[in-house]
Design a protein around this motif. Structure first.
Motif, PDB file in Angstrom:
ATOM      1  N   UNK A  44      -7.511  -0.070  -2.006  1.00  0.00           N
ATOM      2  CA  UNK A  44      -8.917  -0.194  -1.626  1.00  0.00           C
ATOM      3  C   UNK A  44      -9.781  -0.524  -2.850  1.00  0.00           C
ATOM      4  N   UNK A  45      -9.537   0.151  -3.956  1.00  0.00           N
ATOM      5  CA  UNK A  45     -10.308  -0.126  -5.179  1.00  0.00           C
ATOM      6  C   UNK A  45     -10.007  -1.531  -5.679  1.00  0.00           C
ATOM      7  N   UNK A  46      -8.727  -1.920  -5.706  1.00  0.00           N
ATOM      8  CA  UNK A  46      -8.365  -3.259  -6.156  1.00  0.00           C
ATOM      9  C   UNK A  46      -8.995  -4.321  -5.259  1.00  0.00           C
ATOM     10  N   UNK A  47      -8.905  -4.135  -3.955  1.00  0.00           N
ATOM     11  CA  UNK A  47      -9.487  -5.107  -3.028  1.00  0.00           C
ATOM     12  C   UNK A  47     -10.987  -5.254  -3.222  1.00  0.00           C
ATOM     13  N   UNK A  48     -11.670  -4.139  -3.437  1.00  0.00           N
ATOM     14  CA  UNK A  48     -13.115  -4.185  -3.661  1.00  0.00           C
ATOM     15  C   UNK A  48     -13.455  -4.867  -4.976  1.00  0.00           C
ATOM     16  N   UNK A  49     -12.696  -4.571  -6.021  1.00  0.00           N
ATOM     17  CA  UNK A  49     -12.936  -5.226  -7.310  1.00  0.00           C
ATOM     18  C   UNK A  49     -12.608  -6.717  -7.244  1.00  0.00           C
TER      19      UNK A  49
ATOM     20  N   UNK B 114     -16.073  -0.058  -4.313  1.00  0.00           N
ATOM     21  CA  UNK B 114     -15.033   0.342  -5.254  1.00  0.00           C
ATOM     22  C   UNK B 114     -15.362   1.677  -5.907  1.00  0.00           C
ATOM     23  N   UNK B 115     -16.605   1.853  -6.310  1.00  0.00           N
ATOM     24  CA  UNK B 115     -17.009   3.116  -6.938  1.00  0.00           C
ATOM     25  C   UNK B 115     -16.913   4.275  -5.960  1.00  0.00           C
ATOM     26  N   UNK B 116     -17.295   4.046  -4.722  1.00  0.00           N
ATOM     27  CA  UNK B 116     -17.233   5.107  -3.705  1.00  0.00           C
ATOM     28  C   UNK B 116     -15.799   5.525  -3.418  1.00  0.00           C
ATOM     29  N   UNK B 117     -14.929   4.553  -3.255  1.00  0.00           N
ATOM     30  CA  UNK B 117     -13.518   4.859  -2.979  1.00  0.00           C
ATOM     31  C   UNK B 117     -12.886   5.545  -4.179  1.00  0.00           C
ATOM     32  N   UNK B 118     -13.187   5.053  -5.379  1.00  0.00           N
ATOM     33  CA  UNK B 118     -12.634   5.671  -6.581  1.00  0.00           C
ATOM     34  C   UNK B 118     -13.124   7.113  -6.722  1.00  0.00           C
ATOM     35  N   UNK B 119     -14.407   7.333  -6.506  1.00  0.00           N
ATOM     36  CA  UNK B 119     -14.965   8.690  -6.606  1.00  0.00           C
ATOM     37  C   UNK B 119     -14.331   9.612  -5.581  1.00  0.00           C
ATOM     38  N   UNK B 120     -14.184   9.128  -4.343  1.00  0.00           N
ATOM     39  CA  UNK B 120     -13.576   9.953  -3.301  1.00  0.00           C
ATOM     40  C   UNK B 120     -12.112  10.234  -3.625  1.00  0.00           C
ATOM     41  N   UNK B 121     -11.411   9.223  -4.141  1.00  0.00           N
ATOM     42  CA  UNK B 121      -9.984   9.385  -4.438  1.00  0.00           C
ATOM     43  C   UNK B 121      -9.697  10.300  -5.596  1.00  0.00           C
ATOM     44  N   UNK B 122     -10.656  10.492  -6.501  1.00  0.00           N
ATOM     45  CA  UNK B 122     -10.445  11.361  -7.661  1.00  0.00           C
ATOM     46  C   UNK B 122     -11.075  12.741  -7.481  1.00  0.00           C
TER      47      UNK B 122
ATOM     48  N   UNK C 289       0.800  -1.218   0.000  1.00  0.00           N
ATOM     49  CA  UNK C 289       0.000   0.000   0.000  1.00  0.00           C
ATOM     50  C   UNK C 289       0.832   1.267   0.000  1.00  0.00           C
ATOM     51  N   UNK C 290       2.031   1.208   0.599  1.00  0.00           N
ATOM     52  CA  UNK C 290       2.893   2.389   0.612  1.00  0.00           C
ATOM     53  C   UNK C 290       3.429   2.717  -0.770  1.00  0.00           C
ATOM     54  N   UNK C 291       3.723   1.702  -1.555  1.00  0.00           N
ATOM     55  CA  UNK C 291       4.287   1.959  -2.882  1.00  0.00           C
ATOM     56  C   UNK C 291       3.208   2.177  -3.946  1.00  0.00           C
ATOM     57  N   UNK C 292       2.075   1.475  -3.825  1.00  0.00           N
ATOM     58  CA  UNK C 292       1.009   1.584  -4.815  1.00  0.00           C
ATOM     59  C   UNK C 292       0.057   2.728  -4.478  1.00  0.00           C
ATOM     60  N   UNK C 293      -0.229   2.892  -3.211  1.00  0.00           N
ATOM     61  CA  UNK C 293      -1.185   3.904  -2.756  1.00  0.00           C
ATOM     62  C   UNK C 293      -2.406   3.250  -2.154  1.00  0.00           C
ATOM     63  N   UNK C 294      -2.868   3.837  -1.077  1.00  0.00           N
ATOM     64  CA  UNK C 294      -3.967   3.231  -0.323  1.00  0.00           C
ATOM     65  C   UNK C 294      -5.276   3.247  -1.112  1.00  0.00           C
ATOM     66  N   UNK C 295      -5.521   4.282  -1.899  1.00  0.00           N
ATOM     67  CA  UNK C 295      -6.753   4.337  -2.683  1.00  0.00           C
ATOM     68  C   UNK C 295      -6.784   3.224  -3.730  1.00  0.00           C
ATOM     69  N   UNK C 296      -5.665   3.000  -4.402  1.00  0.00           N
ATOM     70  CA  UNK C 296      -5.610   1.933  -5.406  1.00  0.00           C
ATOM     71  C   UNK C 296      -5.785   0.565  -4.750  1.00  0.00           C
TER      72      UNK C 296
ATOM     73  N   UNK D 256      -6.944  -7.379   1.801  1.00  0.00           N
ATOM     74  CA  UNK D 256      -6.456  -6.258   0.983  1.00  0.00           C
ATOM     75  C   UNK D 256      -7.176  -4.967   1.373  1.00  0.00           C
ATOM     76  N   UNK D 257      -8.490  -5.038   1.471  1.00  0.00           N
ATOM     77  CA  UNK D 257      -9.241  -3.824   1.837  1.00  0.00           C
ATOM     78  C   UNK D 257      -9.099  -3.515   3.326  1.00  0.00           C
ATOM     79  N   UNK D 258      -9.162  -4.539   4.158  1.00  0.00           N
ATOM     80  CA  UNK D 258      -9.067  -4.322   5.603  1.00  0.00           C
ATOM     81  C   UNK D 258      -7.716  -3.812   6.050  1.00  0.00           C
ATOM     82  N   UNK D 259      -6.658  -4.236   5.365  1.00  0.00           N
ATOM     83  CA  UNK D 259      -5.327  -3.755   5.701  1.00  0.00           C
ATOM     84  C   UNK D 259      -5.115  -2.303   5.313  1.00  0.00           C
ATOM     85  N   UNK D 260      -5.803  -1.867   4.283  1.00  0.00           N
ATOM     86  CA  UNK D 260      -5.676  -0.481   3.816  1.00  0.00           C
ATOM     87  C   UNK D 260      -6.667   0.456   4.484  1.00  0.00           C
ATOM     88  N   UNK D 261      -7.696  -0.092   5.097  1.00  0.00           N
ATOM     89  CA  UNK D 261      -8.780   0.722   5.646  1.00  0.00           C
ATOM     90  C   UNK D 261      -8.330   1.747   6.693  1.00  0.00           C
TER      91      UNK D 261
END
Length: 125
Positions: free
Chosen positions: A11-16, A116-124, A2-9, A50-55
């Motif tokens: 969260x979206x990946x984990x949800x997808x 995934x849509x909510x996290x993506x929308x918030x992240x952008x 998560x540190x190298x990829x980013x927490x938003x990515x 994946x999602x819980x670790x980034x939450x």
């Protein structure tokens, strides 16, 4: 990761990942095969990890410091009560009405896609 990829990515990946795995995994859990059910549980646990670790990082970065604790506490606990508390009731109703686990997988998929849509929308935004 998560540190190298980013927490938003993450969260979206984990949800997808959960959305893609939910229907096959619920089918495997209802197949009657213990090894398949164990594999399905492990696969869903991977997505949850994946999602819980980034939450925590995601939540902390979502609020300004002066209201962070209150917003996280209220938001997390209300969401957990509403969605976690009703999950068994909804899953039981879906199982009874459909006669199988696949409807539960569709429900999980819809929740994961919404997440995934909510996290993506918030992240952008």
């Amino acid at each position: 990761v998560g540190d190298s990829v980013g927490v938003f990515k993450m969260m979206v990946f984990g949800s997808l990942f959960m959305a893609a795995a939910a229907i096959p995994c619920t089918w495997m859990m209802g197949s009657g095969s213990v090894p398949m059910a164990v594999f399905a549980q492990g696969l869903l646990s991977l997505g949850l990890g994946i999602t819980g670790g980034s939450l925590p990082t995601y939540l902390v970065s979502s609020f300004p410091p002066h209201v962070r604790f209150t917003c996280i506490a209220i938001g997390y606990n209300v969401a957990l009560a509403v969605f976690g508390g009703s999950a068994a009731l909804i899953s039981t109703a879906l199982f009874r009405s459909s006669g199988g686990n696949v409807a539960i997988g569709v429900y999980l998929t819809s929740l994961a896609l919404t997440s995934a849509a909510s996290v993506y929308w918030y992240g952008t935004s």
